[in-house]
Design a protein around this motif. Structure first.
Motif, PDB file in Angstrom:
ATOM      1  N   CYS A 134      16.633  11.490 -77.970  1.00  0.00           N
ATOM      2  CA  CYS A 134      15.817  11.224 -79.202  1.00  0.00           C
ATOM      3  C   CYS A 134      16.212  10.036 -79.880  1.00  0.00           C
ATOM      4  O   CYS A 134      17.616   9.853 -80.105  1.00  0.00           O
ATOM      5  N   ALA A 135      15.401   9.167 -80.452  1.00  0.00           N
ATOM      6  CA  ALA A 135      15.856   8.124 -81.248  1.00  0.00           C
ATOM      7  C   ALA A 135      14.893   7.708 -82.585  1.00  0.00           C
ATOM      8  O   ALA A 135      13.700   8.383 -82.625  1.00  0.00           O
ATOM      9  N   LEU A 144      20.501  13.211 -84.931  1.00  0.00           N
ATOM     10  CA  LEU A 144      19.062  14.070 -84.238  1.00  0.00           C
ATOM     11  C   LEU A 144      20.039  14.947 -83.229  1.00  0.00           C
ATOM     12  O   LEU A 144      20.947  14.513 -82.544  1.00  0.00           O
ATOM     13  N   VAL A 145      19.198  15.951 -83.075  1.00  0.00           N
ATOM     14  CA  VAL A 145      19.753  16.960 -82.230  1.00  0.00           C
ATOM     15  C   VAL A 145      18.715  17.344 -81.159  1.00  0.00           C
ATOM     16  O   VAL A 145      17.675  18.081 -81.462  1.00  0.00           O
ATOM     17  N   GLU A 146      18.876  17.086 -79.886  1.00  0.00           N
ATOM     18  CA  GLU A 146      17.488  17.429 -78.805  1.00  0.00           C
ATOM     19  C   GLU A 146      18.068  18.648 -78.353  1.00  0.00           C
ATOM     20  O   GLU A 146      19.131  19.294 -78.141  1.00  0.00           O
ATOM     21  N   LEU A 184       8.060  20.988 -68.975  1.00  0.00           N
ATOM     22  CA  LEU A 184       9.363  20.998 -69.919  1.00  0.00           C
ATOM     23  C   LEU A 184       8.929  20.676 -71.455  1.00  0.00           C
ATOM     24  O   LEU A 184       7.992  19.624 -71.512  1.00  0.00           O
ATOM     25  N   ARG A 185       9.352  21.181 -72.373  1.00  0.00           N
ATOM     26  CA  ARG A 185       9.058  20.541 -73.746  1.00  0.00           C
ATOM     27  C   ARG A 185      10.476  20.430 -74.318  1.00  0.00           C
ATOM     28  O   ARG A 185      11.108  21.094 -74.432  1.00  0.00           O
ATOM     29  N   LEU A 186      10.695  19.099 -74.758  1.00  0.00           N
ATOM     30  CA  LEU A 186      11.961  18.696 -75.304  1.00  0.00           C
ATOM     31  C   LEU A 186      11.466  18.667 -76.869  1.00  0.00           C
ATOM     32  O   LEU A 186      10.575  18.160 -77.397  1.00  0.00           O
ATOM     33  N   SER A 187      12.818  18.913 -77.518  1.00  0.00           N
ATOM     34  CA  SER A 187      12.424  19.081 -79.027  1.00  0.00           C
ATOM     35  C   SER A 187      13.693  18.391 -79.751  1.00  0.00           C
ATOM     36  O   SER A 187      15.018  18.081 -79.017  1.00  0.00           O
ATOM     37  N   CYS A 188      13.317  17.727 -80.728  1.00  0.00           N
ATOM     38  CA  CYS A 188      14.518  16.661 -81.352  1.00  0.00           C
ATOM     39  C   CYS A 188      14.429  17.190 -83.031  1.00  0.00           C
ATOM     40  O   CYS A 188      13.547  16.805 -83.611  1.00  0.00           O
ATOM     41  N   LEU A 189      15.290  17.606 -83.476  1.00  0.00           N
ATOM     42  CA  LEU A 189      15.539  18.358 -84.751  1.00  0.00           C
ATOM     43  C   LEU A 189      16.070  17.059 -85.443  1.00  0.00           C
ATOM     44  O   LEU A 189      17.326  16.786 -85.180  1.00  0.00           O
ATOM     45  N   GLY A 239      20.152  10.698 -80.599  1.00  0.00           N
ATOM     46  CA  GLY A 239      20.837  11.828 -80.454  1.00  0.00           C
ATOM     47  C   GLY A 239      21.888  11.808 -79.232  1.00  0.00           C
ATOM     48  O   GLY A 239      22.057  10.820 -78.618  1.00  0.00           O
ATOM     49  N   GLN A 240      22.364  12.927 -78.942  1.00  0.00           N
ATOM     50  CA  GLN A 240      23.392  13.127 -77.747  1.00  0.00           C
ATOM     51  C   GLN A 240      22.675  13.144 -76.562  1.00  0.00           C
ATOM     52  O   GLN A 240      23.254  12.848 -75.306  1.00  0.00           O
ATOM     53  N   GLY A 241      21.345  13.506 -76.223  1.00  0.00           N
ATOM     54  CA  GLY A 241      20.788  13.634 -74.991  1.00  0.00           C
ATOM     55  C   GLY A 241      20.837  14.942 -74.571  1.00  0.00           C
ATOM     56  O   GLY A 241      21.460  16.012 -74.946  1.00  0.00           O
TER      57      GLY A 241
END
Length: 121
Positions: free
Chosen positions: A93-94, A4-6, A18-23, A112-114
């Motif tokens: 992201c989890a 997972l990549v945030e 803000l908008r966070l994304s998690c691929l 993810g790494q955060g």
């Protein structure tokens, strides 16, 4: 192994957005956002059941944050509005495959790494 990549973190003034994304390689059954502020335990922010399209939010973010997904681009999002200084934290992201989708950190297998969010007053 699910990677997972945030992205999307940053610095913003109180009241901002803000908008966070998690691929993700795929949209798993249960996905969520957690956060950890300095000196505090990690806490659940929001989770989404990708099959039933149900969501669950921490009381502190209800009405301000929205979790949603775009399966076409295999991305989970967290839209954060009316940000407060107390929202400052590392956001993670989890995800997991289990049918039971609840805001319980112990249930989540993939992390993810955060991405850092800083809200100034």
């Amino acid at each position: 192994q699910v990677q997972l990549v945030e992205s999307g973190g940053g610095s913003v003034q109180a009241g901002g957005s803000l908008r966070l994304s998690c691929l993700a390689p795929d949209i798993l059954y249960c996905m969520g956002w957690f956060r950890q502020a300095p000196g505090k335990q990690r806490e659940a922010v929001a989770v989404i059941n990708a099959k039933q399209f149900t969501t669950d939010y921490a009381d502190s973010v209800k009405g301000r944050f929205t979790i949603f997904q775009d399966k076409g681009v295999k991305t989970l999002y967290l839209q954060m509005n009316y940000l407060k200084p107390e929202d400052t934290a590392m956001y993670y992201c989890a995800a997991h495959h289990s049918l039971l989708c609840r805001p319980s950190e112990a249930d989540f297998r993939y992390w993810g790494q955060g991405t850092q969010v800083i809200v100034s007053s």
